[in-house]
Enzyme design. Structure first.
Site, PDB file in Angstrom:
ATOM      1  N   HIS A 321      40.682  36.074  40.382  1.00 57.48           N
ATOM      2  CA  HIS A 321      41.163  36.053  39.005  1.00 57.48           C
ATOM      3  C   HIS A 321      40.017  36.177  38.012  1.00 57.48           C
ATOM      4  O   HIS A 321      38.832  35.999  38.344  1.00 57.48           O
ATOM      5  CB  HIS A 321      41.963  34.775  38.715  1.00 57.48           C
ATOM      6  CG  HIS A 321      41.172  33.511  38.770  1.00 57.48           C
ATOM      7  ND1 HIS A 321      40.405  33.054  37.733  1.00 57.48           N
ATOM      8  CD2 HIS A 321      41.049  32.590  39.765  1.00 57.48           C
ATOM      9  CE1 HIS A 321      39.837  31.914  38.063  1.00 57.48           C
ATOM     10  NE2 HIS A 321      40.201  31.603  39.295  1.00 57.48           N
ATOM     11  N   CYS A 339      38.601  29.646  44.449  1.00 58.94           N
ATOM     12  CA  CYS A 339      39.008  30.998  44.093  1.00 58.94           C
ATOM     13  C   CYS A 339      37.820  31.955  44.081  1.00 58.94           C
ATOM     14  O   CYS A 339      36.663  31.543  44.165  1.00 58.94           O
ATOM     15  CB  CYS A 339      39.671  31.001  42.722  1.00 58.94           C
ATOM     16  SG  CYS A 339      41.302  30.228  42.711  1.00 58.94           S
TER      17      CYS A 339
END
Length: 430
Positions: A321, A339
């Site tokens: 992201h 992440c």
């Protein structure tokens, strides 16, 4: 006086004997067989299941018909109002499969025709009644969506809640139907827990492939878990380009390939040591223009943040992201909560480039991807994958398949996957 040999008499006798012999063999045989008739072929017998007058029949039932001294040539099924149910024989001829689940508490008539070697047809019928709608239902889902386009590494995934017990998995797997154009046979593999079964071919799908799938689960008995809730059908296509991402923790770089050609190198920041990213072969599961990560109540969380251009990799909350707050560390230091952080510009480019079902391979982090934490079918070798099938795997699918193309990044050795129950999906990345 010398006697002359009676040659003429001897020859005459020999000739007469030959004629007599011929006459016994030919004429006598014809008279003996003239009155015989060819034996009549044995009659054709047809057996049908569900049996005649059967009650409480599951609505997932197929018509199983066998013929003795003949061959099944036609199967029809009609309901108690005379409406015909569409369906077809399975390719192996083992049963006739309705194209939709039957109705609950309904009468049906199966009519089966068999033909003997002389072409004489025999027709048998069996009337039965289906069961009432059960109280215990298994919630099921299929990840393939009708009309969508997917990456070449998309595994088909069917999920079950509650899980399917081991003794019921073969019957369930038999009702999971997949065909591709062009043909590319594959196999199903269950997680040990029974809450998920995945399908893939030995090698990635060919770009442009058309995939047709049906999880014919409505009313299907699943042992003590209950009965299936619904049928799921979808027709989808594989994208024309093959995209994959290789992420190397040593270099803190993502290498993006399109049709095995390196098209972009992207700096990344992965999970810090206290919240490491998983190493292994994952695929993109979902894509969000915007989503919210809420980690309140988690040991290493406690924050709520809105992120842009997020692509899910695991059920546990690992995403690729946009992370504008870590752009200074990307390419140098791991700062995330598991992440893959990239810049805002890069995240937007990735959203336009990737597909659900594209392969993402992470290497060199502190933990290995848990089997079932996401769509992890490609984290197993083919030999490992087919061991999870509840049915015999066809002989032509048993040899080891070609592995995914080797990455050109350092730290490319894959460690064995661990196995844990599939967690509920969370947005707990960062």
């Amino acid at each position: 006086m010398k006697r002359r040999p009676r040659i003429g008499l001897a020859l005459a006798a020999l000739a007469c004997g030959s004629m007599a012999l011929a006459g016994c063999t030919g004429g006598g045989g014809s008279k003996a067989g003239a009155g015989r008739k060819a034996a009549a072929p044995p009659p054709v017998a047809v057996a049908i299941a569900p049996a005649a007058n059967a009650t409480n029949v599951p609505v997932s039932s197929e018509v199983v018909a066998t013929a003795t001294n003949g061959k099944i040539t036609e199967v029809t099924l009609t309901d108690d109002k005379g409406a015909k149910v569409d369906g077809a024989m399975r390719p192996d001829g083992s049963s006739w499969l309705p194209s939709r689940p039957l109705d609950y508490k309904r009468g049906y008539t199966a009519q089966v025709t068999a033909t003997d070697g002389a072409g004489k047809a025999t027709t048998s019928t069996a009337k039965f009644t289906t069961m009432a709608k059960p109280d215990t239902i298994v919630q099921t889902s299929l990840n393939l969506q009708n009309g969508q386009s997917y990456g070449v590494n998309l595994p088909l995934v069917v999920a079950f809640d509650p899980p399917v017990p081991k003794e019921a998995r073969a019957a369930v797997q038999k009702r999971l139907l997949v065909s591709t154009d062009p043909p590319q046979p594959g196999a199903w593999s269950w997680l040990d827990e029974g809450n998920q079964v995945s399908y893939r071919a030995p090698d990635p799908w060919k770009p442009g492939t058309r995939i047709t799938a049906r999880a014919a689960l409505a009313g299907l008995p699943m042992g003590k878990a209950g009965f299936g809730d619904d049928d799921h059908t979808a027709v989808a296509t594989v994208a024309p380009d093959a995209v994959r991402m290789d992420i190397d923790n040593d270099t803190k770089q993502m290498y993006v390939y399109k049709d095995n050609r390196l098209v972009k190198t992207i700096p990344v920041s992965l999970g810090k040591p206290s919240t490491p990213s998983s190493s292994g072969n994952m695929v993109i599961m979902e894509k969000f223009d915007s989503t919210v990560f809420d980690t309140r109540g988690e040991p290493n969380g406690g924050y709520v943040v809105t992120v842009q251009d997020a692509q899910r990799l695991t059920w546990g909350g690992e995403f690729i992201h946009s992370a504008p707050w870590s752009e200074g560390e990307q390419g140098y230091t791991n700062t995330s909560h598991g992440c893959v952080n990239v810049s805002s510009t890069t995240a937007s480019w990735l959203m336009r480039t990737t597909h659900v079902g594209d392969l993402v391979r992470v290497r060199g982090t502190e933990v290995q991807l848990a089997r079932g934490n996401g769509w992890t079918a490609w984290n197993d070798s083919w030999d490992q994958f087919v061991k999870g099938s509840a049915l015999p795997v066809p002989q032509d699918l048993k040899p080891a398949a070609t592995p995914p193309p080797a990455a050109v990044t350092p730290g490319n050795s894959a460690a064995p996957a661990t196995t844990t129950p599939t967690p509920a999906p969370t947005n707990s990345g960062g």
